[in-house]
Design a protein around this motif. Structure first.
Motif, PDB file in Angstrom:
ATOM      1  N   ASN A 195      30.212   8.814   2.542  1.00 11.90           N
ATOM      2  CA  ASN A 195      29.811   9.099   1.160  1.00 11.90           C
ATOM      3  C   ASN A 195      31.009   9.402   0.254  1.00 11.90           C
ATOM      4  O   ASN A 195      30.894   9.335  -0.969  1.00 11.90           O
ATOM      5  N   SER A 196      32.155   9.729   0.862  1.00 12.44           N
ATOM      6  CA  SER A 196      33.350   9.963   0.054  1.00 12.44           C
ATOM      7  C   SER A 196      33.865   8.662  -0.555  1.00 12.44           C
ATOM      8  O   SER A 196      34.645   8.671  -1.506  1.00 12.44           O
ATOM      9  N   ARG A 197      33.426   7.526  -0.010  1.00 13.81           N
ATOM     10  CA  ARG A 197      33.816   6.213  -0.524  1.00 13.81           C
ATOM     11  C   ARG A 197      32.604   5.389  -0.926  1.00 13.81           C
ATOM     12  O   ARG A 197      32.664   4.157  -0.918  1.00 13.81           O
ATOM     13  N   LYS A 198      31.524   6.052  -1.256  1.00 13.01           N
ATOM     14  CA  LYS A 198      30.265   5.363  -1.542  1.00 13.01           C
ATOM     15  C   LYS A 198      30.407   4.350  -2.674  1.00 13.01           C
ATOM     16  O   LYS A 198      29.843   3.240  -2.603  1.00 13.01           O
ATOM     17  N   PHE A 199      31.164   4.682  -3.716  1.00  8.28           N
ATOM     18  CA  PHE A 199      31.318   3.757  -4.839  1.00  8.28           C
ATOM     19  C   PHE A 199      31.926   2.439  -4.373  1.00  8.28           C
ATOM     20  O   PHE A 199      31.454   1.360  -4.746  1.00  8.28           O
ATOM     21  N   LEU A 218      22.088  -2.775  11.441  1.00  2.03           N
ATOM     22  CA  LEU A 218      22.492  -1.523  10.813  1.00  2.03           C
ATOM     23  C   LEU A 218      22.702  -0.439  11.863  1.00  2.03           C
ATOM     24  O   LEU A 218      21.943  -0.346  12.828  1.00  2.03           O
ATOM     25  N   SER A 219      23.723   0.400  11.636  1.00  4.22           N
ATOM     26  CA  SER A 219      23.991   1.519  12.534  1.00  4.22           C
ATOM     27  C   SER A 219      24.579   2.671  11.746  1.00  4.22           C
ATOM     28  O   SER A 219      25.512   2.483  10.958  1.00  4.22           O
ATOM     29  N   GLY A 220      24.017   3.879  11.939  1.00  2.45           N
ATOM     30  CA  GLY A 220      24.565   5.077  11.312  1.00  2.45           C
ATOM     31  C   GLY A 220      24.410   5.139   9.808  1.00  2.45           C
ATOM     32  O   GLY A 220      25.241   5.752   9.136  1.00  2.45           O
ATOM     33  N   VAL A 221      23.362   4.528   9.259  1.00  2.41           N
ATOM     34  CA  VAL A 221      23.142   4.554   7.811  1.00  2.41           C
ATOM     35  C   VAL A 221      21.797   5.206   7.498  1.00  2.41           C
ATOM     36  O   VAL A 221      20.968   5.417   8.385  1.00  2.41           O
ATOM     37  N   LEU A 222      21.600   5.514   6.223  1.00  2.00           N
ATOM     38  CA  LEU A 222      20.335   6.037   5.731  1.00  2.00           C
ATOM     39  C   LEU A 222      19.565   4.913   5.061  1.00  2.00           C
ATOM     40  O   LEU A 222      20.063   4.268   4.141  1.00  2.00           O
ATOM     41  N   VAL A 223      18.353   4.656   5.534  1.00  2.00           N
ATOM     42  CA  VAL A 223      17.495   3.626   4.948  1.00  2.00           C
ATOM     43  C   VAL A 223      16.408   4.308   4.134  1.00  2.00           C
ATOM     44  O   VAL A 223      15.505   4.940   4.689  1.00  2.00           O
ATOM     45  N   ALA A 224      16.503   4.203   2.822  1.00  2.00           N
ATOM     46  CA  ALA A 224      15.529   4.815   1.919  1.00  2.00           C
ATOM     47  C   ALA A 224      15.523   4.044   0.608  1.00  2.00           C
ATOM     48  O   ALA A 224      16.078   4.492  -0.393  1.00  2.00           O
ATOM     49  N   PRO A 225      14.912   2.855   0.598  1.00  2.00           N
ATOM     50  CA  PRO A 225      14.922   2.036  -0.619  1.00  2.00           C
ATOM     51  C   PRO A 225      14.185   2.708  -1.775  1.00  2.00           C
ATOM     52  O   PRO A 225      13.170   3.368  -1.569  1.00  2.00           O
ATOM     53  N   THR A 226      14.727   2.534  -2.977  1.00  2.00           N
ATOM     54  CA  THR A 226      14.094   3.099  -4.178  1.00  2.00           C
ATOM     55  C   THR A 226      13.612   2.004  -5.117  1.00  2.00           C
ATOM     56  O   THR A 226      13.320   2.258  -6.272  1.00  2.00           O
ATOM     57  N   PRO A 269      20.705  13.382   7.093  1.00  2.00           N
ATOM     58  CA  PRO A 269      20.664  12.332   6.076  1.00  2.00           C
ATOM     59  C   PRO A 269      21.761  12.434   5.027  1.00  2.00           C
ATOM     60  O   PRO A 269      22.279  11.417   4.565  1.00  2.00           O
ATOM     61  N   ASN A 270      22.141  13.674   4.666  1.00  2.00           N
ATOM     62  CA  ASN A 270      23.143  13.840   3.609  1.00  2.00           C
ATOM     63  C   ASN A 270      24.537  13.414   4.054  1.00  2.00           C
ATOM     64  O   ASN A 270      25.449  13.289   3.237  1.00  2.00           O
ATOM     65  N   LYS A 271      24.726  13.180   5.354  1.00  2.00           N
ATOM     66  CA  LYS A 271      26.024  12.728   5.849  1.00  2.00           C
ATOM     67  C   LYS A 271      26.042  11.236   6.156  1.00  2.00           C
ATOM     68  O   LYS A 271      27.050  10.712   6.632  1.00  2.00           O
ATOM     69  N   CYS A 272      24.924  10.567   5.898  1.00  2.00           N
ATOM     70  CA  CYS A 272      24.829   9.129   6.154  1.00  2.00           C
ATOM     71  C   CYS A 272      25.050   8.335   4.875  1.00  2.00           C
ATOM     72  O   CYS A 272      24.680   8.780   3.786  1.00  2.00           O
ATOM     73  N   PHE A 273      25.631   7.169   5.017  1.00  2.07           N
ATOM     74  CA  PHE A 273      25.754   6.261   3.886  1.00  2.07           C
ATOM     75  C   PHE A 273      24.384   5.659   3.583  1.00  2.07           C
ATOM     76  O   PHE A 273      23.725   5.120   4.459  1.00  2.07           O
TER      77      PHE A 273
END
Length: 408
Positions: A106-110, A160-168, A139-143
């Protein structure tokens, strides 16, 4: 023929692209300096693979003078900025070295979001995205997977591995043309939709080490043909458990089912709700451990719920603990009365133990439609022992004269 002529560079562009795709991306970049032809191929390379090899190379080369995280991100940025053609396959694998992404994804999310937006506009058909799986699946530590991936029209395969799946996204359909979907160590977050999400073209689905699967990821996949469920931890003392699979996932049409036997009772209870509608033709079980009569019953039940079974594939059979062999024999005979179409049995990681041989003998004697038995040994042993095992297998009684044994 002209002496010293570069015949490789004269090959069609498609072949040159295939050559570069076979190389690690670092080596492909080096070849680009040979000539303008190779430079054009590099800038139009249809497969970009940023994996362990790439990160190890960059980290080693620039470790003395640059921050490895910033350098890796910079190099990937430059490669994408100078890319001109379509990208059919894109791999981004950070699992090898956690330090590469410093304080977490998340530190490089952009940066990641911009990359994926760019890739999904380049005709991508295959994507593999892997981040370190966080401890306790926080969840808050996952991309968080960006919406551009959920709506990509060209995407056909996604791992996919180690990510957060939550489509909006405000749409009932996600992954509109994805046929193969793999979730490994994925966390599912709440979805802002009241309806069940449709994955219309999905044929192959894998769940491994996932969290909140049933709570937040409620999908339907009308074309689902193959389902794999593995690497789940089940507490032995648990009598009441949470469902593993999404509630609205219709399993009545799957033909291939792969699962770890250590949590078969839990999966089987979910599959049983489809009753006689289950159309599984190929059942793959990993690490079948016959430690007591209850485990025998679980194994037999996993067969009985698949009345159309044609192929049984088992990786490793373990016999230990106290059990009643007559119960297994009676169970196999009862299952054989239902499984009229079972024609292939495969046993992998075979050790040649007496219990394994008796198990094979039992199957050969009970299933009348069995035509092929494939035994794959764990490792090569004494040739004399191999010969003795083969002789025993060849002389086992068979319910069908068509049954043939392949030992390798």
């Amino acid at each position: 023929m002209m002496s010293g002529r570069d015949r490789i560079s004269q090959l069609p562009t498609e072949i040159l692209d295939n050559i570069l795709r076979l190389l690690p991306i670092v080596e492909a970049a080096r070849i680009a300096i040979l000539s303008t032809i190779w430079r054009d191929c590099w800038s139009n390379l249809t497969q970009l693979n940023f994996d362990d090899h790439f990160f190890a190379y960059v980290g080693k080369k620039y470790s003395a003078s640059y921050n490895s995280t910033s350098t890796c991100m910079y190099v990937i940025d430059k490669v994408l900025m100078r890319h001109h053609g379509p990208i059919h396959k894109f791999v981004l694998d950070f699992k090898g070295d956690i330090s590469i992404i410093g304080d977490g994804p998340n530190s490089r999310k952009f940066d990641f979001d911009q990359w994926f937006l760019f890739i999904t506009q380049k005709g991508v058909e295959e994507m593999s995205i892997a981040f370190p799986i966080p401890i306790n699946f926080e969840p808050n530590k996952c991309f968080r997977l960006p919406n551009c991936i959920f709506t990509c029209l060209t995407l056909k395969r996604l791992d996919l591995s180690g990510v957060l799946v939550a489509p909006t996204i405000n749409a009932p359909c996600i992954f509109p043309n994805v046929t193969s979907l793999s979730f490994d160590g994925v966390v599912f977050g709440a979805i802002n939709l009241d309806s069940v999400l449709d994955v219309p073209m999905l044929e192959t689905l894998l769940f491994s080490r996932c969290e909140n699967t049933t709570s937040y990821f409620d999908i339907k996949a009308p074309r689902l043909d193959s389902l794999t469920v593995k690497n789940y931890y089940i507490d032995d003392d648990t009598n009441v458990y949470d469902p593993i699979l999404p509630i609205n996932l219709d399993l009545s049409f799957i033909h291939t089912l792969c699962m770890d036997f250590n949590f078969t009772p839990f999966v089987v209870s979910e599959l049983t709700r489809w009753g006689p509608k289950l159309n599984v033709e190929c059942l793959e079980l990993s690490y079948v451990d016959f430690q007591d009569d209850e485990r025998f019953s679980d194994f037999i039940h996993s067969l009985r719920i698949c009345p159309k079974l044609r192929e049984l594939d088992i990786t490793t059979v373990l016999f230990y603990g106290e059990f009643t062999k007559s119960i297994l024999w009676e169970g196999v005979q009862s299952a054989a009365k239902m499984l009229k179409m079972l024609h292939t049995f495969k046993l992998r990681s075979f050790n040649g133990s007496r219990s394994e041989l008796q198990f094979i003998k039992m199957l050969l004697a009970c299933f009348p439609a069995l035509e092929k038995v494939v035994i794959i040994r764990r490792m090569k042993s004494d040739p004399n022992e191999e010969f003795k095992i083969m002789q025993k297998l060849l002389h086992f009684p068979r319910a069908s004269k068509k049954a043939k044994i392949v030992y390798r």
